[in-house]
Design a protein around this motif. Sequence first.
Motif, PDB file in Angstrom:
ATOM      1  N   GLN A  35      -0.707  15.770   1.503  1.00 60.87           N
ATOM      2  CA  GLN A  35      -0.244  16.837   2.369  1.00 60.87           C
ATOM      3  C   GLN A  35      -0.883  16.735   3.751  1.00 60.87           C
ATOM      4  OE1 GLN A  35      -0.032  20.809   0.504  1.00 60.87           O
ATOM      5  NE2 GLN A  35      -0.960  19.886  -1.307  1.00 60.87           N
ATOM      6  N   LYS A  36      -0.349  17.498   4.688  1.00 62.30           N
ATOM      7  CA  LYS A  36      -0.916  17.560   6.029  1.00 62.30           C
ATOM      8  C   LYS A  36      -2.380  17.994   5.947  1.00 62.30           C
ATOM      9  CE  LYS A  36       3.583  19.028   7.763  1.00 62.30           C
ATOM     10  NZ  LYS A  36       4.358  20.143   8.388  1.00 62.30           N
ATOM     11  N   ASN A  37      -3.196  17.398   6.805  1.00 63.26           N
ATOM     12  CA  ASN A  37      -4.637  17.684   6.894  1.00 63.26           C
ATOM     13  C   ASN A  37      -5.465  17.054   5.788  1.00 63.26           C
ATOM     14  OD1 ASN A  37      -4.348  19.283   9.268  1.00 63.26           O
ATOM     15  ND2 ASN A  37      -3.723  21.017   8.003  1.00 63.26           N
ATOM     16  N   ASP A  38      -4.825  16.324   4.865  1.00 61.43           N
ATOM     17  CA  ASP A  38      -5.618  15.567   3.893  1.00 61.43           C
ATOM     18  C   ASP A  38      -6.326  14.428   4.609  1.00 61.43           C
ATOM     19  OD1 ASP A  38      -5.163  17.015   1.615  1.00 61.43           O
ATOM     20  OD2 ASP A  38      -3.483  15.796   0.915  1.00 61.43           O
ATOM     21  N   LEU A  39      -7.547  14.141   4.178  1.00 59.77           N
ATOM     22  CA  LEU A  39      -8.323  13.043   4.758  1.00 59.77           C
ATOM     23  C   LEU A  39      -8.449  11.958   3.697  1.00 59.77           C
ATOM     24  CD1 LEU A  39      -9.917  12.165   7.280  1.00 59.77           C
ATOM     25  CD2 LEU A  39     -11.958  13.160   6.218  1.00 59.77           C
ATOM     26  N   LEU A  40      -7.950  10.753   4.029  1.00 59.38           N
ATOM     27  CA  LEU A  40      -7.865   9.675   3.054  1.00 59.38           C
ATOM     28  C   LEU A  40      -8.800   8.529   3.418  1.00 59.38           C
ATOM     29  CD1 LEU A  40      -3.967   9.424   2.757  1.00 59.38           C
ATOM     30  CD2 LEU A  40      -5.514  10.805   1.359  1.00 59.38           C
ATOM     31  N   SER A  41      -9.364   7.936   2.388  1.00 59.67           N
ATOM     32  CA  SER A  41     -10.082   6.679   2.539  1.00 59.67           C
ATOM     33  C   SER A  41      -9.150   5.574   2.055  1.00 59.67           C
ATOM     34  CB  SER A  41     -11.370   6.693   1.714  1.00 59.67           C
ATOM     35  OG  SER A  41     -11.906   5.392   1.615  1.00 59.67           O
ATOM     36  N   ILE A  42      -8.825   4.623   2.938  1.00 62.93           N
ATOM     37  CA  ILE A  42      -7.935   3.515   2.577  1.00 62.93           C
ATOM     38  C   ILE A  42      -8.693   2.214   2.800  1.00 62.93           C
ATOM     39  CG2 ILE A  42      -5.730   2.366   2.992  1.00 62.93           C
ATOM     40  CD1 ILE A  42      -4.654   4.995   4.073  1.00 62.93           C
ATOM     41  N   ASN A  43      -8.910   1.474   1.734  1.00 66.30           N
ATOM     42  CA  ASN A  43      -9.683   0.235   1.806  1.00 66.30           C
ATOM     43  C   ASN A  43      -8.833  -0.929   1.306  1.00 66.30           C
ATOM     44  OD1 ASN A  43     -12.384  -1.087   2.228  1.00 66.30           O
ATOM     45  ND2 ASN A  43     -12.043  -1.598   0.073  1.00 66.30           N
ATOM     46  N   ILE A  44      -8.800  -2.001   2.104  1.00 66.73           N
ATOM     47  CA  ILE A  44      -8.002  -3.182   1.762  1.00 66.73           C
ATOM     48  C   ILE A  44      -8.938  -4.342   1.454  1.00 66.73           C
ATOM     49  CG2 ILE A  44      -6.121  -4.700   2.496  1.00 66.73           C
ATOM     50  CD1 ILE A  44      -5.324  -1.790   2.493  1.00 66.73           C
ATOM     51  N   LYS A  93      -0.391   6.681  -5.431  1.00 76.56           N
ATOM     52  CA  LYS A  93       0.186   5.464  -6.001  1.00 76.56           C
ATOM     53  C   LYS A  93       1.347   4.968  -5.153  1.00 76.56           C
ATOM     54  CE  LYS A  93       2.366   3.682 -10.201  1.00 76.56           C
ATOM     55  NZ  LYS A  93       2.809   3.999 -11.583  1.00 76.56           N
ATOM     56  N   GLU A  94       2.208   5.884  -4.715  1.00 79.31           N
ATOM     57  CA  GLU A  94       3.358   5.493  -3.893  1.00 79.31           C
ATOM     58  C   GLU A  94       2.909   4.928  -2.552  1.00 79.31           C
ATOM     59  OE1 GLU A  94       6.649   8.712  -5.597  1.00 79.31           O
ATOM     60  OE2 GLU A  94       5.329   9.240  -3.911  1.00 79.31           O
ATOM     61  N   LEU A  95       1.917   5.559  -1.923  1.00 76.79           N
ATOM     62  CA  LEU A  95       1.407   5.054  -0.652  1.00 76.79           C
ATOM     63  C   LEU A  95       0.717   3.710  -0.844  1.00 76.79           C
ATOM     64  CD1 LEU A  95       0.813   5.327   2.338  1.00 76.79           C
ATOM     65  CD2 LEU A  95      -1.201   6.702   1.763  1.00 76.79           C
ATOM     66  N   ARG A  96      -0.020   3.567  -1.927  1.00 77.14           N
ATOM     67  CA  ARG A  96      -0.700   2.300  -2.209  1.00 77.14           C
ATOM     68  C   ARG A  96       0.308   1.150  -2.326  1.00 77.14           C
ATOM     69  NH1 ARG A  96      -3.714   4.153  -5.932  1.00 77.14           N
ATOM     70  NH2 ARG A  96      -2.327   3.760  -7.688  1.00 77.14           N
ATOM     71  N   GLU A  97       1.401   1.393  -3.061  1.00 73.26           N
ATOM     72  CA  GLU A  97       2.420   0.361  -3.235  1.00 73.26           C
ATOM     73  C   GLU A  97       3.132   0.063  -1.920  1.00 73.26           C
ATOM     74  OE1 GLU A  97       3.021  -1.565  -5.887  1.00 73.26           O
ATOM     75  OE2 GLU A  97       1.210  -0.594  -6.675  1.00 73.26           O
ATOM     76  N   TYR A  98       3.374   1.096  -1.112  1.00 75.18           N
ATOM     77  CA  TYR A  98       4.057   0.897   0.169  1.00 75.18           C
ATOM     78  C   TYR A  98       3.224   0.000   1.092  1.00 75.18           C
ATOM     79  CZ  TYR A  98       5.883   1.780   4.839  1.00 75.18           C
ATOM     80  OH  TYR A  98       6.383   1.616   6.116  1.00 75.18           O
ATOM     81  N   ILE A  99       1.939   0.320   1.245  1.00 74.89           N
ATOM     82  CA  ILE A  99       1.079  -0.479   2.118  1.00 74.89           C
ATOM     83  C   ILE A  99       0.971  -1.906   1.607  1.00 74.89           C
ATOM     84  CG2 ILE A  99      -1.296  -0.759   2.945  1.00 74.89           C
ATOM     85  CD1 ILE A  99      -1.529   2.271   3.070  1.00 74.89           C
ATOM     86  N   ARG A 100       0.837  -2.060   0.316  1.00 75.75           N
ATOM     87  CA  ARG A 100       0.718  -3.394  -0.273  1.00 75.75           C
ATOM     88  C   ARG A 100       1.966  -4.226   0.018  1.00 75.75           C
ATOM     89  NH1 ARG A 100       1.947  -6.134  -4.934  1.00 75.75           N
ATOM     90  NH2 ARG A 100       0.359  -7.649  -5.621  1.00 75.75           N
TER      91      ARG A 100
END
Length: 241
Positions: free
Chosen positions: A41-50, A99-106
């Motif tokens: 949701q809006k204002n969520d803060l995510l850690s994204i590590n590749i 999961k959906e965002l993870r697959e999209y970025i991948r």
Amino acid sequence: MLLVVALQLTSCGSAKKSSYFNEVGNNTFASYYEPLEPILQKNDLLSINITSLNAEVTEMFNIANNVGGIQTPGYLIDQDGFIRFPVLGKIAVAGLTKKELREYIREELISKRLLMEPIVDIRFMNFKVSVLGEVNQPAVFTIPNEKVTLLEALGMAGDMTIYAQRNNVLLISEEDGIKSTRRIDLTSDELFTSPNYYLQPNDIVYVQPNDRKVRNTSNATQWFSVILGSLSLAVISIASF
């Protein structure tokens, strides 16, 4: 004898009201955690590590997020539901699951031939729940492992006080700006078969006071008014004398 019996019945009734799951016996319950993966949701803060086999190229995707010229330790979902990711640019993420965002970025990294066989790890950095009302230590709690039950949250708050309504706990949730409320009875086993067993990010648990607390507070207020009035009268009398 009648008085003794009445006192015993009252004591038994009070004990049931102040304990959890009075009627629970030997049983098994299915988990509702998996189908309820939190929605971004809006204002969520995510850690994204590749990570990938090419560590040098991978490093460019793991730089800190830049929001309005300010370096932050994660990716903040803006008011339009986007994050700004290195090379890939703006990504619409609000409404997706991790999961959906993870697959999209991948898939984007692979299709654009930026990385081979990348591993994408996404975590919430602001997974918090609030526990308020008739608990011993009301507070806002950050959940590092992104998984917490209602009972665990109450435990972190020092458990309910003796004045808590255990059969009428209020759970407040919000999704896409829409708030929802649910009442939970912790004296029965309904929680174990409820999707509310696991809390979602930003959930608020409010434990209401029982009638005994309300009466005690009311009586204390009345006695305080009487004592204050008596002291005032005494001071006036002494001053006049």
